[in-house]
Write an enzyme that holds these catalytic residues in place. Structure first.
Site, short mmCIF file in Angstrom:
data_model
loop_
_atom_site.label_atom_id
_atom_site.label_comp_id
_atom_site.label_asym_id
_atom_site.label_seq_id
_atom_site.Cartn_x
_atom_site.Cartn_y
_atom_site.Cartn_z
CB SER A 105 -0.86 -0.07 1.25
OG SER A 105 -1.45 1.12 1.61
CE1 TYR A 149 -4.10 -2.79 5.85
CE2 TYR A 149 -3.49 -0.51 5.44
CZ TYR A 149 -4.00 -1.69 4.84
OH TYR A 149 -3.99 -1.94 3.51
CE LYS A 190 -1.59 -4.21 3.42
NZ LYS A 190 -1.83 -5.40 2.81
P1 NAD Z 1 -11.31 -7.25 1.19
O1 NAD Z 1 -11.18 -7.13 2.80
O2 NAD Z 1 -12.41 -6.85 0.42
O3 NAD Z 1 -10.43 -8.57 0.71
C1 NAD Z 1 -9.77 -9.24 1.68
C2 NAD Z 1 -9.73 -10.65 1.67
O4 NAD Z 1 -9.01 -11.40 2.55
C3 NAD Z 1 -11.37 -10.87 2.02
O5 NAD Z 1 -12.23 -11.73 1.32
C4 NAD Z 1 -11.38 -11.70 3.31
O6 NAD Z 1 -12.34 -12.43 3.90
C5 NAD Z 1 -10.06 -12.34 3.21
N1 NAD Z 1 -9.28 -12.56 4.50
C6 NAD Z 1 -8.83 -11.94 5.54
N2 NAD Z 1 -7.79 -12.45 6.48
C7 NAD Z 1 -7.96 -13.63 6.11
C8 NAD Z 1 -7.32 -14.86 6.48
N3 NAD Z 1 -6.64 -14.86 7.65
N4 NAD Z 1 -7.50 -15.98 5.96
C9 NAD Z 1 -8.21 -16.15 4.55
N5 NAD Z 1 -8.79 -15.11 4.28
C10 NAD Z 1 -8.65 -13.78 4.62
O7 NAD Z 1 -10.06 -6.08 0.97
P2 NAD Z 1 -9.33 -5.48 -0.25
O8 NAD Z 1 -9.93 -3.88 -0.39
O9 NAD Z 1 -9.78 -6.25 -1.49
O10 NAD Z 1 -7.73 -5.51 -0.05
C11 NAD Z 1 -6.97 -6.58 -0.50
C12 NAD Z 1 -5.71 -6.37 -0.01
O11 NAD Z 1 -5.16 -5.22 -0.56
C13 NAD Z 1 -5.58 -6.33 1.60
O12 NAD Z 1 -4.17 -6.94 1.76
C14 NAD Z 1 -5.36 -4.77 1.87
O13 NAD Z 1 -4.60 -4.56 3.09
C15 NAD Z 1 -4.79 -4.38 0.32
N6 NAD Z 1 -4.73 -2.92 0.19
C16 NAD Z 1 -6.27 -2.53 0.10
C17 NAD Z 1 -6.38 -1.19 -0.28
C18 NAD Z 1 -7.75 -0.52 -0.36
O14 NAD Z 1 -7.96 0.68 -0.32
N7 NAD Z 1 -8.81 -1.53 -0.65
C19 NAD Z 1 -5.24 -0.35 -0.56
C20 NAD Z 1 -4.00 -0.75 -0.23
C21 NAD Z 1 -3.75 -2.06 -0.03
#
Ligand code: NAD
Ligand code: UDP
Length: 336
Positions: A124, A148, A152
């Protein structure tokens, strides 16, 4: 390739699965559904016209990951699984370090045990911390201000250390800016539980009448209109970036790259673009700044273009139109 996608039922993961299937890969989603629904994986198959394999499991369960990697003869992992609410991470740091950091260590152990050398990790822009200059380039100093963000950064460090110890590993650290929008089909999109923390899902819920008005967190920043500026990227563009990163990992290496649009938009610009997309006015009021928010940041996208041959193509108008299409077609998200 056969690709294990952790967190593949989530927002960014689901859109990436569509692009992977379209590119001819086999996809195994590994998700515990703590923040998503199995219905999302059914819809991924519907859009792509190809089914995927679904394994319900937790990334902290090394045996379950090993089994999924072995049984599906996986060649690579795309690692989305994680918790992502910055405020919650301040209140529950141990939960975040356990799930996001220790979970990644378990995943790497399972990969090592099964000989899987390729991993694409969801990092991120938060790893850049307070901007010393803008746009952020990949060599901007790294720091973080929340559990958080520190998680990362820790995982990035763990992956860099792992590459030193395992020089034949192939690792991409993708630093996302602000992913928004939804698949243009209207079948998959962001489905936040409870009150959305992020701007676009909040605006979308105001437009559909679920919430009265948007609170804009701060109107006195040193930005052109006083509201916060971010680099919004359409989730379909971001998804394509993962396919490109995977294609680039044919050789052993460990690299970090920004995935953003390269330009900043203010909160008020997002509100105006959304009003255009939905044909309604979005009531808002300007309140105090949100603790921990930065005034402005956006990506330098030069490296993504030269290294991966990738750049974002979809405009803020398209991001808003696609968010709105998803919201109207699915007022209750995946809860059908
Ligand atoms: P999201 O919550 O929609 O998707 C994350 C998925 O991981 C979910 O389906 C959840 O059920 C699953 N999950 C969480 N912990 C788990 C575990 N212990 N075992 C198995 N499954 C698990 O989030 P997203 O927005 O799709 O983000 C995906 C990744 O991208 C994350 O790592 C997040 O930190 C990173 N990210 C997101 C953003 C954003 O703004 N959405 C920005 C930067 C980075
Ligand atoms: N924002 C806002 N009201 C909200 C949510 C967000 O004014 O209800 C602002 C926030 O202050 C920031 C921008 O919108 O300037 C993007 O915030 P978001 O939480 O979506 O992403 P991040 O802060 O992680 O960049």
């Amino acid at each position: 390739m056969n690709i294990l996608v952790t967190g593949g039922a989530g927002y960014i993961g689901s859109h990436t699965c569509v692009e992977l299937l379209k590119a001819g890969h086999q996809v195994v989603v590994f998700d515990n559904f703590c923040n998503s629904f199995p219905e999302a994986t059914r819809r991924i198959g519907q859009i792509a016209g190809t089914p995927l394999t679904l394994v319900e499991g937790d990334i902290r369960d090394r045996t379950a990951i090993e089994r999924a990697l072995r049984e599906n003869a996986c060649d690579a992992v795309i690692h989305f699984a994680g918790l992502k609410a910055v405020g919650e991470s301040v209140a529950k740091p141990l939960l975040y370090y356990d799930n996001n950091v220790i979970g990644t260590v378990r995943l790497l152990e399972a990969m090592q045990a099964t000989g899987v050398k390729t991993i694409v990790f969801s990092s991120s822009a938060t790893v850049y911390g307070v901007p010393q200059f803008l746009p952020y380039t990949e060599d901007h100093p790294l720091s973080s201000t929340s559990p958080y963000g520190r998680g990362k950064l820790m995982v990035e460090d763990i992956l860099r250390d792992y590459h030193v110890a395992q020089p034949d590993s192939r690792i991409a650290l993708l630093r996302y800016f602000n992913p928004v929008g939804a698949h243009h089909s209207g079948l998959i999109g962001e489905d936040p539980q409870g009150v959305p923390n992020n701007l676009m899902p909040f605006v979308t819920q105001v437009a559909i009448g679920k919430r009265d008005r948007l609170q804009i967190w701060g109107g006195d920043y040193d930005t052109p209109d006083g509201t916060g500026v971010r680099d919004y990227i359409h989730v379909e563009d971001l998804a394509v970036g993962h396919v490109k990163a995977l294609e680039h990992l044919r050789q052993p290496q460990c690299f970090a790259v920004n995935l953003g649009s390269g330009r900043g938009h203010s909160v008020l610009e997002v509100v105006k673009a959304f009003e255009q997309a939905c044909g309604k006015s979005i009531p808002y009021e300007i309140g105090p700044r949100r603790a921990g928010d930065l005034p402005a940041y956006y990506a330098d996208v030069t490296l993504a273009k030269s290294l991966l041959g990738w750049k974002a193509t979809r405009s803020l108008e398209t991001m808003c139109a696609d968010s709105w299409r998803w919201q109207v077609a699915n007022p209750n998200g995946f809860r059908v």
